[in-house]
Design an enzyme around this catalytic site. Structure first.
Site, PDB file in Angstrom:
ATOM      1  N   GLY A 151       0.825  -1.201   0.000  1.00 31.03           N
ATOM      2  CA  GLY A 151       0.000   0.000   0.000  1.00 31.03           C
ATOM      3  C   GLY A 151       0.858   1.249   0.000  1.00 31.03           C
ATOM      4  O   GLY A 151       1.011   1.910   1.034  1.00 31.03           O
ATOM      5  N   GLU A 175      19.570 -10.343  -6.322  1.00 31.72           N
ATOM      6  CA  GLU A 175      20.111 -10.105  -7.665  1.00 31.72           C
ATOM      7  C   GLU A 175      19.111  -9.205  -8.403  1.00 31.72           C
ATOM      8  O   GLU A 175      17.899  -9.331  -8.233  1.00 31.72           O
ATOM      9  CB  GLU A 175      20.384 -11.430  -8.392  1.00 31.72           C
ATOM     10  CG  GLU A 175      19.196 -12.291  -8.717  1.00 31.72           C
ATOM     11  CD  GLU A 175      18.793 -12.168 -10.174  1.00 31.72           C
ATOM     12  OE1 GLU A 175      19.284 -11.235 -10.842  1.00 31.72           O
ATOM     13  OE2 GLU A 175      17.963 -12.982 -10.606  1.00 31.72           O
TER      14      GLU A 175
HETATM   15  C1  FAD Z   1       0.549  -3.370 -13.055  1.00 33.36           C
HETATM   16  C2  FAD Z   1       0.759  -2.377 -11.939  1.00 33.36           C
HETATM   17  C3  FAD Z   1       0.803  -2.836 -10.635  1.00 33.36           C
HETATM   18  C4  FAD Z   1       0.991  -1.922  -9.582  1.00 33.36           C
HETATM   19  N1  FAD Z   1       1.006  -2.407  -8.299  1.00 33.36           N
HETATM   20  C5  FAD Z   1       1.161  -1.532  -7.267  1.00 33.36           C
HETATM   21  C6  FAD Z   1       1.133  -2.010  -5.910  1.00 33.36           C
HETATM   22  O1  FAD Z   1       0.963  -3.201  -5.654  1.00 33.36           O
HETATM   23  N2  FAD Z   1       1.273  -1.115  -4.916  1.00 33.36           N
HETATM   24  C7  FAD Z   1       1.476   0.215  -5.147  1.00 33.36           C
HETATM   25  O2  FAD Z   1       1.631   0.956  -4.182  1.00 33.36           O
HETATM   26  N3  FAD Z   1       1.487   0.710  -6.419  1.00 33.36           N
HETATM   27  C8  FAD Z   1       1.335  -0.142  -7.478  1.00 33.36           C
HETATM   28  N4  FAD Z   1       1.333   0.331  -8.781  1.00 33.36           N
HETATM   29  C9  FAD Z   1       1.401   1.769  -8.986  1.00 33.36           C
HETATM   30  C10 FAD Z   1       2.699   2.258  -9.609  1.00 33.36           C
HETATM   31  O3  FAD Z   1       3.741   2.227  -8.676  1.00 33.36           O
HETATM   32  C11 FAD Z   1       2.431   3.677 -10.140  1.00 33.36           C
HETATM   33  O4  FAD Z   1       1.445   3.572 -11.158  1.00 33.36           O
HETATM   34  C12 FAD Z   1       3.658   4.313 -10.711  1.00 33.36           C
HETATM   35  O5  FAD Z   1       4.604   4.588  -9.702  1.00 33.36           O
HETATM   36  C13 FAD Z   1       3.304   5.635 -11.441  1.00 33.36           C
HETATM   37  O6  FAD Z   1       2.567   6.455 -10.615  1.00 33.36           O
HETATM   38  P1  FAD Z   1       1.175   7.086 -11.098  1.00 33.36           P
HETATM   39  O7  FAD Z   1       0.351   6.002 -11.700  1.00 33.36           O
HETATM   40  O8  FAD Z   1       0.608   7.857  -9.964  1.00 33.36           O
HETATM   41  O9  FAD Z   1       1.559   8.081 -12.285  1.00 33.36           O
HETATM   42  P2  FAD Z   1       2.148   9.543 -12.109  1.00 33.36           P
HETATM   43  O10 FAD Z   1       3.303   9.508 -11.175  1.00 33.36           O
HETATM   44  O11 FAD Z   1       1.030  10.486 -11.798  1.00 33.36           O
HETATM   45  O12 FAD Z   1       2.681   9.801 -13.565  1.00 33.36           O
HETATM   46  C14 FAD Z   1       1.820  10.251 -14.641  1.00 33.36           C
HETATM   47  C15 FAD Z   1       2.714  10.513 -15.839  1.00 33.36           C
HETATM   48  O13 FAD Z   1       3.623  11.587 -15.533  1.00 33.36           O
HETATM   49  C16 FAD Z   1       4.967  11.170 -15.730  1.00 33.36           C
HETATM   50  N5  FAD Z   1       5.839  11.764 -14.696  1.00 33.36           N
HETATM   51  C17 FAD Z   1       5.621  11.801 -13.363  1.00 33.36           C
HETATM   52  N6  FAD Z   1       6.657  12.410 -12.741  1.00 33.36           N
HETATM   53  C18 FAD Z   1       7.550  12.739 -13.688  1.00 33.36           C
HETATM   54  C19 FAD Z   1       8.816  13.380 -13.668  1.00 33.36           C
HETATM   55  N7  FAD Z   1       9.390  13.771 -12.521  1.00 33.36           N
HETATM   56  N8  FAD Z   1       9.467  13.567 -14.863  1.00 33.36           N
HETATM   57  C20 FAD Z   1       8.894  13.158 -16.044  1.00 33.36           C
HETATM   58  N9  FAD Z   1       7.687  12.543 -16.116  1.00 33.36           N
HETATM   59  C21 FAD Z   1       7.025  12.348 -14.961  1.00 33.36           C
HETATM   60  C22 FAD Z   1       4.943   9.653 -15.557  1.00 33.36           C
HETATM   61  O14 FAD Z   1       6.024   9.045 -16.206  1.00 33.36           O
HETATM   62  C23 FAD Z   1       3.610   9.300 -16.196  1.00 33.36           C
HETATM   63  O15 FAD Z   1       3.725   9.241 -17.589  1.00 33.36           O
HETATM   64  C24 FAD Z   1       1.149  -0.543  -9.849  1.00 33.36           C
HETATM   65  C25 FAD Z   1       1.102  -0.095 -11.185  1.00 33.36           C
HETATM   66  C26 FAD Z   1       0.900  -0.993 -12.213  1.00 33.36           C
HETATM   67  C27 FAD Z   1       0.841  -0.481 -13.611  1.00 33.36           C
END
Ligand code: FAD
Length: 396
Positions: A135, A252
């Site tokens: 989470g 790894e």
């Molecule tokens: C299959 C899957 C499983 C997942 N499982 C989990 C889970 O079990 N637990 C959990 O906590 N999360 C989980 N996630 C969430 C995942 O960690 C987030 O989706 C990911 O970190 C991106 O965050 P966001 O979706 O909020 O997108 P955002 O961070 O809002 O990004 C939106 C867009 O903006 C771009 N962006 C954001 N910041 C920057 C920057 N500084 N520079 C350039 N571009 C930027 C991103 O690349 C993206 O294109 C999962 C995601 C997927 C797809």
């Protein structure tokens, strides 16, 4: 680098190989389609056969290859883990499971937990039966995770949690969650976050499924409404959770299982194209450029695999892969999407059938592969790391 196994490594490899040959039921091997690693993970929690397979893995201490023996792991070196993961992937075996428990929550408890917490949580993780979810992400905290807004307020012997998590994989099946929540609203972003172990049966937790484009409820939204978590479930010190969340063991980092899956997926695709070349279902006859595309994917999959080898050879030399891991993650995840697209083109119009096994399930892989460049850190974030840490470019 030297690609050959030492004598000890070769004998460990053959031990793993004969274990798989002797024990892995054929129905658990993923085969016959562009399934990628998706099913390798999913099959792990299937019926009786996979339960039995998990038990046999656990008996050998292989559920947690990297955990020290004193905590019930296999205490494998990074090279042994690499060999183990490579052989499992080559045999198309379901992943050993454990997921968040073995890879994240367990190591963090091992390093930062009290003796009581270690006794309470670690042994149950090793059976491979207990599912943990992570989470961390929230609607306004993904790439910028430190922005998280879920709160944990101390009240007597408990913390009271309010807020929402999103994209939480497997929360609907999970027994426990490792949760990051804000315990100090006034501190700088990274310094007011704490790390909790939350019993998913606690009153006040609502889990709602989220469906991905393939139609699977692979992840969820999790809502917390006055959820009471005993103070004994705080891991480490209050407000130090951010630093705990980055704890890893001697894992790894080559991602060899995924790159081996890519190699196998391309070879499945090539085999299918060869077998069906003269049938209407195969677009090869009508689209000569597809031959070049398939050849490109074949070469690229080998490159992805070599990137894994590079990372393991760095780790063997006592170096810490950093930008190299980002390069490999970026390359492999974007390649998976290209492979899916080539697959989709190869099976032509039939490829649009979502569950048609005779057409390699190309549509399924195509839709699923979109998530690969988001989960585990988006491609943009990987490019930022490569630009700044790898190329020494200034922050944009
Ligand atoms: C299959 C899957 C499983 C997942 N499982 C989990 C889970 O079990 N637990 C959990 O906590 N999360 C989980 N996630 C969430 C995942 O960690 C987030 O989706 C990911 O970190 C991106 O965050 P966001 O979706 O909020 O997108 P955002 O961070 O809002 O990004 C939106 C867009 O903006 C771009 N962006 C954001 N910041 C920057 C920057 N500084 N520079 C350039 N571009 C930027 C991103 O690349 C993206 O294109 C999962 C995601 C997927 C797809």
């Amino acid at each position: 680098m030297d690609f050959h196994d030492t004598q000890d490594e070769a004998s460990f490899r053959s031990e793993v190989r004969s274990f798989i040959e002797g024990e892995l039921p054929p129905e658990l091997r993923w085969r016959g389609g562009l399934r990628s690693g998706l099913d390798a993970g999913r099959a792990m929690y299937g019926g009786q056969a996979s339960k039995e397979w998990r038990r046999k893995i656990a008996e050998r201490g292989w559920t947690a290859p990297a955990w020290p023996k004193e905590y019930g792991g296999a205490g494998m070196s990074v090279t042994e883990q690499f060999i183990f993961n490579e052989e499992m992937a080559l045999a198309r075996a379901p992943r050993t499971g454990g997921g968040i428990a073995i890879g994240m929550a367990g190591p963090t408890i091992m390093v930062h937990g009290t003796e009581e917490q270690k006794q309470r949580f670690l042994p149950t993780m090793l059976t491979g039966e207990q599912i943990w979810c992570q989470g961390f992400s929230e609607p306004n905290a993904g790439s910028d995770l430190a922005n998280l807004a879920t709160t944990a307020v101390r009240d007597g012997d408990d913390y009271v949690i309010n807020g929402q998590k999103i994209w939480t994989s497997q929360a609907q099946k999970a027994h426990w969650m490792n949760l990051l929540a804000r315990t100090d609203n006034d501190a700088p972003k990274h310094k007011g976050i704490s790390y909790f172990m939350v019993d998913m049966k606690s009153p006040g937790i609502t889990v709602r499924p989220l469906f991905n484009m393939v139609g699977h409820d692979e992840f969820t939204e999790v809502f917390f409404e006055n959820v009471r978590v005993p103070k004994g479930n705080l891991l480490g010190e209050e407000n130090r959770g951010w630093y705990l969340a980055t704890t890893t063991l001697d894992f790894e980092r080559s991602n060899i299982a995924s790159t081996t899956h890519l190699v196998l997926t391309v070879s499945d695709l090539v085999e299918w194209a060869r077998e069906h070349a003269n049938e209407p279902a195969c677009a090869l006859a009508s689209n000569a450029k597809l031959r070049y595309e398939l050849a490109d994917r074949f070469v690229e999959a080998q490159i992805a695999r070599l990137m894994s080898y590079r990372i393991i050879s760095m780790q063997n030399a006592g170096l810490l892969p950093n930008k190299e891991s980002s390069v490999a993650k970026l390359y492999a995840s974007e390649l998976e999407q290209r492979i899916a697209l080539t697959g989709l083109k190869t099976v032509g119009t039939y490829g649009q059938l979502l569950e048609a096994s005779e057409t390699l399930q190309a549509a399924r892989m195509y839709l699923y592969s979109v998530a690969m460049t988001i989960g585990g850190g988006t491609s943009e974030i990987q490019r930022n790391i490569i630009a700044m840490r790898g190329l020494g470019l200034p922050r944009g």
